[in-house]
Design an enzyme around this catalytic site. Structure first.
Site, mmCIF file in Angstrom:
data_model
loop_
_atom_site.group_PDB
_atom_site.id
_atom_site.type_symbol
_atom_site.label_atom_id
_atom_site.label_comp_id
_atom_site.label_asym_id
_atom_site.label_seq_id
_atom_site.Cartn_x
_atom_site.Cartn_y
_atom_site.Cartn_z
ATOM 1 N N GLY A 125 3.946 0.976 2.113
ATOM 2 C CA GLY A 125 4.768 2.189 2.275
ATOM 3 C C GLY A 125 6.076 2.073 1.885
ATOM 4 O O GLY A 125 6.819 3.205 1.822
ATOM 5 N N PRO B 90 1.916 -3.839 -0.136
ATOM 6 C CA PRO B 90 2.691 -3.120 -0.828
ATOM 7 C C PRO B 90 1.893 -2.634 -2.195
ATOM 8 O O PRO B 90 0.970 -3.341 -2.770
ATOM 9 C CB PRO B 90 3.903 -3.834 -1.316
ATOM 10 C CG PRO B 90 3.316 -5.256 -1.127
ATOM 11 C CD PRO B 90 2.321 -5.184 0.032
ATOM 12 N N ARG C 149 2.962 0.842 -4.594
ATOM 13 C CA ARG C 149 4.042 1.361 -5.413
ATOM 14 C C ARG C 149 5.306 0.447 -5.547
ATOM 15 O O ARG C 149 5.650 0.622 -6.747
ATOM 16 C CB ARG C 149 4.209 2.919 -4.466
ATOM 17 C CG ARG C 149 5.255 3.803 -5.276
ATOM 18 C CD ARG C 149 6.114 4.677 -3.916
ATOM 19 N NE ARG C 149 5.162 5.145 -3.109
ATOM 20 C CZ ARG C 149 4.428 6.280 -3.371
ATOM 21 N NH1 ARG C 149 4.737 7.137 -4.388
ATOM 22 N NH2 ARG C 149 3.728 6.766 -2.399
ATOM 23 N N CYS D 32 -3.465 25.133 -17.756
ATOM 24 C CA CYS D 32 -3.647 26.493 -17.485
ATOM 25 C C CYS D 32 -3.098 26.735 -16.141
ATOM 26 O O CYS D 32 -4.105 27.314 -15.173
ATOM 27 C CB CYS D 32 -4.821 27.281 -17.726
ATOM 28 S SG CYS D 32 -5.021 28.957 -18.038
ATOM 29 N N GLU D 33 -2.083 26.446 -15.481
ATOM 30 C CA GLU D 33 -1.668 26.343 -14.073
ATOM 31 C C GLU D 33 -0.304 26.609 -14.375
ATOM 32 O O GLU D 33 0.523 25.985 -14.669
ATOM 33 C CB GLU D 33 -2.118 25.087 -13.474
ATOM 34 C CG GLU D 33 -3.614 24.896 -13.096
ATOM 35 C CD GLU D 33 -4.274 25.865 -12.209
ATOM 36 O OE1 GLU D 33 -3.416 26.485 -11.321
ATOM 37 O OE2 GLU D 33 -5.627 25.881 -12.031
ATOM 38 N N TYR E 188 0.052 5.669 -8.762
ATOM 39 C CA TYR E 188 -0.430 7.042 -8.405
ATOM 40 C C TYR E 188 -0.285 8.121 -9.476
ATOM 41 O O TYR E 188 -0.275 9.445 -9.119
ATOM 42 C CB TYR E 188 0.224 7.541 -7.081
ATOM 43 C CG TYR E 188 0.015 6.589 -5.839
ATOM 44 C CD1 TYR E 188 -1.230 6.584 -5.300
ATOM 45 C CD2 TYR E 188 1.022 5.764 -5.466
ATOM 46 C CE1 TYR E 188 -1.404 5.609 -4.431
ATOM 47 C CE2 TYR E 188 0.950 5.060 -4.543
ATOM 48 C CZ TYR E 188 -0.512 4.885 -3.763
ATOM 49 O OH TYR E 188 -0.578 4.033 -2.799
#
Length: 470
Positions: A269, A312, A314, A391-392, A421
């Site tokens: 984290g 770890p 990220r 299409c959002e 991610y």
């Protein structure tokens, strides 16, 4: 220049909208004749060879960062008479090549599905260096993990105790296991990223740990090696880790009364910078602070310092990656900036990717930055929102940043800090193929994950007939 009233309070107007903040870009990123280069390769050359959208991973940065994290944690715990084990969290981004980089840097690898296990094994990683997570591992996943000799399975529920024990008996093995517990420490991050408060799907309550470990120890086919806790993601300081470690050590000490507990796993984290206002603690400072807390806690309890494990992901791979896009359209939208009728202009810059290659802004409200990658320009900065092609209305890649006012169709746009991610959460929404992943190093590039084509998408559709017109 005054800021646009539509800009978030933290976003300052840059003196130079071409400038690169070192905290956000991998260490080999530079500008050459105005264009970005990564690992000695220009973005223009990358886009010409592989197309866009394109994930680009700076191999040197990833390898060096893995070694830095390993060394910082190892040094901190050696100082207090113990050692640290570092598992790379494969969920951040895992491919065969990346698994090899991490193993060559001396890291173990944490996997949390049969697919991630298959990738690590295909990379030639020793199964004894793997940890297997998951709140709902299938019987087949547990069986395979035990059969190949995975180093540790993290038990996440009471039912899993029996399931892992049965697999161990079936294969004639003694399986090493950890027990995931919730320390009650809630990291100060997005609510969906915090995974150690009690009302959540992972682990068991810390108050139930002693009884669960007693059940584990009653199985001859299981070897209990320690508690595991993960307090959340994108954590900038050490206070949460320190408090969680203190709570875990109290239970750790109680468990020592009935048998060995060689390890303590504090999870991962560690946060990284996504914008210029983010200020994560350096890994060396985090490591020293956590080591000091563990040492003090053990001294107070009169117990030996265990081996401490971390996971770890990220913080190793995030800044190593960037995504290249091509600008398709630009559009100025007049927006009411205040209740008093004041209006301002937001420029929408639409690119050829979007939430299918980076869902984090839509999923978590995550902030990113962007820069024109193929040229520099002296045009005054304008507030932009980088939008995807899906299409959002929520298909936003960068919610707010300042780019030169002459940003135009055909420009290459680079979004940094997409190594974690992004590919791992990618989808085929609107039937877009997931982009390729290219590694760059020493002036050369190579594909490490092949991009998907329309043919790949059609091949999975059972209604497709070879030779039919598409």
């Amino acid at each position: 220049m005054a800021s646009n009233p539509l800009a978030p309070h933290w976003l300052a107007v840059p003196d130079d909208a071409n400038a690169l903040s070192p905290a956000l870009w991998s260490r080999t990123v530079t500008r050459s004749d105005g264009a970005l280069t990564v690992g000695g390769v220009t973005v223009g050359a990358l886009a010409a060879e592989y197309g866009t959208p394109l994930y680009v991973v700076d191999e040197r940065h990833a390898r060096e960062r893995a070694a830095e994290v390993r060394d910082a944690l190892s040094s901190a715990f050696a100082r207090i008479g113990s050692s640290a084990m570092v598992y790379y969290a494969g969920k951040a981004f895992l491919s065969i090549e990346v698994a090899r980089w991490m193993a060559e840097a001396g890291l173990n690898i944490d996997v949390c599905s049969g697919g991630e296990l298959a990738v690590a094994l295909a990379a030639g990683v020793d199964p004894a260096r793997l940890g297997f997570h998951g709140n709902n591992k299938s019987l087949a996943e547990i069986d395979r993990a035990v059969s190949v000799g995975v180093g540790a399975i993290v038990i996440d529920s009471l039912q899993e105790i029996d399931r892992v024990a049965e697999a161990a008996a079936r294969h004639g093995r003694v399986q090493r296991v950890r027990l995931r517990v919730n320390s009650g420490v809630h990291a100060h991050t997005h609510a969906f990223l915090a995974t150690a408060h009690e009302d959540q799907k992972f682990g068991i309550g810390l108050s139930d740990a002693v009884d669960a470990v007693t059940r584990i120890r009653s199985n001859a086919g299981l070897e209990f090696v320690g508690l595991h806790c993960h307090i959340g993601s994108q954590i900038f300081g050490s206070d949460g880790f320190a408090e969680s470690a203190a709570r875990l050590l109290a239970v750790h000490a109680e468990l020592l009364g009935a048998g060995p507990v060689p390890e303590l796993n504090l999870g991962g984290g560690f946060g990284i910078a996504y914008t210029t206002t983010d200020d994560p603690s350096p890994i060396g400072e985090l490591a020293d602070r956590i080591a000091d807390v563990v040492a003090a806690g053990c001294a107070t309890l009169g117990i030996p310092v265990p081996v401490v494990a971390f996971e770890p992901g990220r913080s190793i791979i995030g800044t190593a990656g960037l995504t290249l896009y091509t600008v398709g359209t630009t559009k100025d939208v007049v927006v009411s900036a205040a209740d008093d009728g004041v209006t301002a202009v937001r420029r929408y810059v639409s690119v050829d990717g979007g939430m299918s290659d980076n869902v984090r802004p839509a999923l978590y409200g995550a902030d990113y930055s962007a820069r024109i990658a193929n040229r520099v320009t002296g045009a005054p900065p304008v507030l932009v929102r980088v939008a995807g092609k899906h299409c959002e209305s929520g298909d936003i890649v960068v919610d707010a940043d300042y780019l030169p006012g002459d940003v135009r169709p055909g420009d290459l746009l680079a979004v940094p800090v997409t190594g974690a991610y992004c590919w791992s959460l990618a989808s085929n929404y609107n039937h877009l193929g997931r982009p390729p992943v290219v590694a760059v190093r020493d002036g050369a590039s190579r594909v490490i994950v092949r991009g998907e084509t329309e043919a790949d998408l059609l091949a999975r559709d059972a209604g497709f007939r070879e030779g039919a017109s598409a």
